[in-house]
Design an enzyme around this catalytic site. Sequence first.
Site, PDB file in Angstrom:
ATOM      1  N   HIS A   1      40.715  40.564  46.957  1.00  0.00           N
ATOM      2  CA  HIS A   1      39.920  41.752  47.342  1.00  0.00           C
ATOM      3  C   HIS A   1      40.213  42.842  46.304  1.00  0.00           C
ATOM      4  O   HIS A   1      40.001  42.631  45.121  1.00  0.00           O
ATOM      5  CB  HIS A   1      40.309  42.116  48.780  1.00  0.00           C
ATOM      6  CG  HIS A   1      39.446  43.158  49.433  1.00  0.00           C
ATOM      7  ND1 HIS A   1      38.211  43.521  48.972  1.00  0.00           N
ATOM      8  CD2 HIS A   1      39.670  43.931  50.535  1.00  0.00           C
ATOM      9  CE1 HIS A   1      37.697  44.456  49.753  1.00  0.00           C
ATOM     10  NE2 HIS A   1      38.570  44.727  50.711  1.00  0.00           N
TER      11      HIS A   1
ATOM     12  N   HIS B   1      31.550  36.749  43.885  1.00  0.00           N
ATOM     13  CA  HIS B   1      31.547  37.662  45.032  1.00  0.00           C
ATOM     14  C   HIS B   1      31.126  36.906  46.277  1.00  0.00           C
ATOM     15  O   HIS B   1      30.271  36.015  46.204  1.00  0.00           O
ATOM     16  CB  HIS B   1      30.587  38.833  44.781  1.00  0.00           C
ATOM     17  CG  HIS B   1      30.854  39.987  45.686  1.00  0.00           C
ATOM     18  ND1 HIS B   1      30.317  40.065  46.950  1.00  0.00           N
ATOM     19  CD2 HIS B   1      31.626  41.084  45.524  1.00  0.00           C
ATOM     20  CE1 HIS B   1      30.750  41.179  47.523  1.00  0.00           C
ATOM     21  NE2 HIS B   1      31.545  41.812  46.686  1.00  0.00           N
TER      22      HIS B   1
ATOM     23  N   ASP C   1      35.209  44.801  40.206  1.00  0.00           N
ATOM     24  CA  ASP C   1      36.534  44.890  39.593  1.00  0.00           C
ATOM     25  C   ASP C   1      36.548  44.519  38.117  1.00  0.00           C
ATOM     26  O   ASP C   1      37.521  44.807  37.421  1.00  0.00           O
ATOM     27  CB  ASP C   1      37.511  43.975  40.340  1.00  0.00           C
ATOM     28  CG  ASP C   1      37.762  44.471  41.742  1.00  0.00           C
ATOM     29  OD1 ASP C   1      37.887  45.693  41.911  1.00  0.00           O
ATOM     30  OD2 ASP C   1      37.825  43.636  42.671  1.00  0.00           O
TER      31      ASP C   1
HETATM   32  N1  ACO Z   1      37.227  31.838  39.684  1.00  0.00           N
HETATM   33  C1  ACO Z   1      37.366  30.547  40.054  1.00  0.00           C
HETATM   34  N2  ACO Z   1      36.639  29.993  41.045  1.00  0.00           N
HETATM   35  C2  ACO Z   1      35.734  30.779  41.660  1.00  0.00           C
HETATM   36  C3  ACO Z   1      35.536  32.116  41.318  1.00  0.00           C
HETATM   37  C4  ACO Z   1      36.338  32.655  40.283  1.00  0.00           C
HETATM   38  N3  ACO Z   1      36.240  33.915  39.888  1.00  0.00           N
HETATM   39  N4  ACO Z   1      34.564  32.644  42.087  1.00  0.00           N
HETATM   40  C5  ACO Z   1      34.157  31.675  42.901  1.00  0.00           C
HETATM   41  N5  ACO Z   1      34.873  30.546  42.642  1.00  0.00           N
HETATM   42  C6  ACO Z   1      34.740  29.265  43.308  1.00  0.00           C
HETATM   43  C7  ACO Z   1      35.098  29.404  44.783  1.00  0.00           C
HETATM   44  O1  ACO Z   1      36.481  29.246  45.003  1.00  0.00           O
HETATM   45  C8  ACO Z   1      34.280  28.257  45.374  1.00  0.00           C
HETATM   46  O2  ACO Z   1      34.953  27.052  45.072  1.00  0.00           O
HETATM   47  P1  ACO Z   1      34.912  25.831  46.110  1.00  0.00           P
HETATM   48  O3  ACO Z   1      33.462  25.497  46.260  1.00  0.00           O
HETATM   49  O4  ACO Z   1      35.722  24.790  45.430  1.00  0.00           O
HETATM   50  O5  ACO Z   1      35.519  26.359  47.383  1.00  0.00           O
HETATM   51  C9  ACO Z   1      33.012  28.281  44.542  1.00  0.00           C
HETATM   52  O6  ACO Z   1      33.374  28.895  43.300  1.00  0.00           O
HETATM   53  C10 ACO Z   1      31.876  29.041  45.162  1.00  0.00           C
HETATM   54  O7  ACO Z   1      32.293  30.328  45.491  1.00  0.00           O
HETATM   55  P2  ACO Z   1      31.350  31.337  46.266  1.00  0.00           P
HETATM   56  O8  ACO Z   1      30.917  30.701  47.554  1.00  0.00           O
HETATM   57  O9  ACO Z   1      30.285  31.800  45.341  1.00  0.00           O
HETATM   58  O10 ACO Z   1      32.288  32.581  46.553  1.00  0.00           O
HETATM   59  P3  ACO Z   1      33.452  32.701  47.627  1.00  0.00           P
HETATM   60  O11 ACO Z   1      32.955  33.512  48.747  1.00  0.00           O
HETATM   61  O12 ACO Z   1      34.083  31.381  47.916  1.00  0.00           O
HETATM   62  O13 ACO Z   1      34.537  33.547  46.790  1.00  0.00           O
HETATM   63  C11 ACO Z   1      35.591  35.399  45.824  1.00  0.00           C
HETATM   64  C12 ACO Z   1      34.352  34.909  46.574  1.00  0.00           C
HETATM   65  C13 ACO Z   1      36.839  35.188  46.695  1.00  0.00           C
HETATM   66  C14 ACO Z   1      35.437  36.869  45.538  1.00  0.00           C
HETATM   67  C15 ACO Z   1      35.693  34.564  44.526  1.00  0.00           C
HETATM   68  O14 ACO Z   1      34.553  34.766  43.753  1.00  0.00           O
HETATM   69  C16 ACO Z   1      36.934  34.905  43.743  1.00  0.00           C
HETATM   70  O15 ACO Z   1      38.023  34.430  44.063  1.00  0.00           O
HETATM   71  N6  ACO Z   1      36.790  35.750  42.659  1.00  0.00           N
HETATM   72  C17 ACO Z   1      37.936  36.150  41.889  1.00  0.00           C
HETATM   73  C18 ACO Z   1      38.707  37.240  42.626  1.00  0.00           C
HETATM   74  C19 ACO Z   1      37.932  38.542  42.595  1.00  0.00           C
HETATM   75  O16 ACO Z   1      37.398  38.952  41.591  1.00  0.00           O
HETATM   76  N7  ACO Z   1      37.917  39.226  43.761  1.00  0.00           N
HETATM   77  C20 ACO Z   1      37.253  40.521  43.906  1.00  0.00           C
HETATM   78  C21 ACO Z   1      36.019  40.405  44.753  1.00  0.00           C
HETATM   79  S1  ACO Z   1      35.180  41.957  44.867  1.00  0.00           S
HETATM   80  C22 ACO Z   1      36.113  42.861  45.921  1.00  0.00           C
HETATM   81  O17 ACO Z   1      36.745  42.367  46.818  1.00  0.00           O
HETATM   82  C23 ACO Z   1      36.157  44.292  45.727  1.00  0.00           C
END
Ligand code: ACO
Length: 392
Positions: A224, A263, A320
């Site tokens: 987050h 996201h 972010d």
């Molecule tokens: N790096 C690696 N893998 C990723 C990333 C990433 N940045 N983003 C999504 N994925 C993966 C997910 O883990 C998921 O994998 P799975 O199918 O094996 O479970 C797949 O891609 C699809 O993901 P989504 O359904 O599009 O997104 P989800 O809701 O699962 O995750 C999250 C959202 C947690 C924000 C993710 O994109 C992430 O971990 N990003 C990096 C951390 C980050 O930047 N967080 C800030 C978010 S904004 C905020 O909170 C202010």
Amino acid sequence: MEDAKKIINTGLRGVTVASTRISHVDGEAGKLIYRGYPIFDLSDQTNYEEIVHLLLYESLPDEQQLNALNERLAANRAIPESLLAALKTQPDNALPMDILQAAIPMLAGNDPNAAELTIENAQRIAESLVAKIATIAAAWHRIRNHREPVAPDPALNHAANFLYMMTGEKSEDNTARFFDVCLVLHAEHSFNASTFSARQVASTRAHMYAAVAGAIGSLSGELHGGANTRVMQMLKKINSVDAIDDYVKHILETGGKLMGLGHAVYKTGDPRARILAPMSKKLGELTGNTKWYDMSVTLEEKGKKAFKEKKGIDIYPNVDFYSASLYHYMGIPADLFTPVFAISRIAGWTAHVIEEQFGGADAKPVLYRPSSDYIGEYCGPAECDFVPMEDR
Ligand code: ACO
């Protein structure tokens, strides 16, 4: 029962738990609105104080209302001496988000009306928290560096004053305005994890301080608000545009995270990232060091391409991603990025606490109490026979 099973382990994605009038995130269209107004107009034409008014009082302020709010915020910025003294007892390496979270109940302890649950009192506490959280974050940064905290300057707006309290120096106009825009962009985002935490605590009729302390804990996590700090750490670890290909490959092979990309709701792009990127570019140019911006652009491009190839999904920068290089150019240390997020998001959290507790007929307050699916053991067909201590 069948419906309940469908949402297990989904992190409540797609489940609507309450109605709100505060903001709307349209993940497919890549749109964000605060109380009806698009984020592009707000970030272009308002300042953070106007957003505080919009979120807490449900309308953009006229000049008189804004002046009055500015005066109340300025009058509320100083923090209690006992809190300052407590901060000085903490180890220098304490995490700034832990310090921020711990400070909130101390503010409650200094507020004789903390527990009075009326909308007027909640709005009063909300303004006080908006004013004071910035002071706490800046004071802690100075204290951990063995420097005296800088008293707030009532002549400065919220954004410029935070930078002043952190550095002890007045910022360039560009920097202060860009920081103000960052505060506008981070102020509110519907039912994200920290806001939901605040609302969940508020649903028990706990006071505003308790709800905000819960929200700060939630924001600290790296999935987050903690992601902005991790983005800067990642950029520093990669350290050159040439090393990005290998880094992306390594992350995808090892199941790691590319911080700042992806996201839970935006699936076609986060509008805030589109506003932040040009500001990062501009400050990079003004400081004569575009390295971190350039790296971010390349990482966005290569990360996007690699994700599409490997997972078949489109991935975009979130709020972010470009805020990391932008804050770095502003001279904000990486471990203060998440407290800076809180300095802004406090407006959204407190608006949600007010809506949760006093939302009116169409937002009936209700105690959150989800169910869980017990998948633990039984000792055979019946429950386990209790075993006294001496027989275990
Ligand atoms: N790096 C690696 N893998 C990723 C990333 C990433 N940045 N983003 C999504 N994925 C993966 C997910 O883990 C998921 O994998 P799975 O199918 O094996 O479970 C797949 O891609 C699809 O993901 P989504 O359904 O599009 O997104 P989800 O809701 O699962 O995750 C999250 C959202 C947690 C924000 C993710 O994109 C992430 O971990 N990003 C990096 C951390 C980050 O930047 N967080 C800030 C978010 S904004 C905020 O909170 C202010």
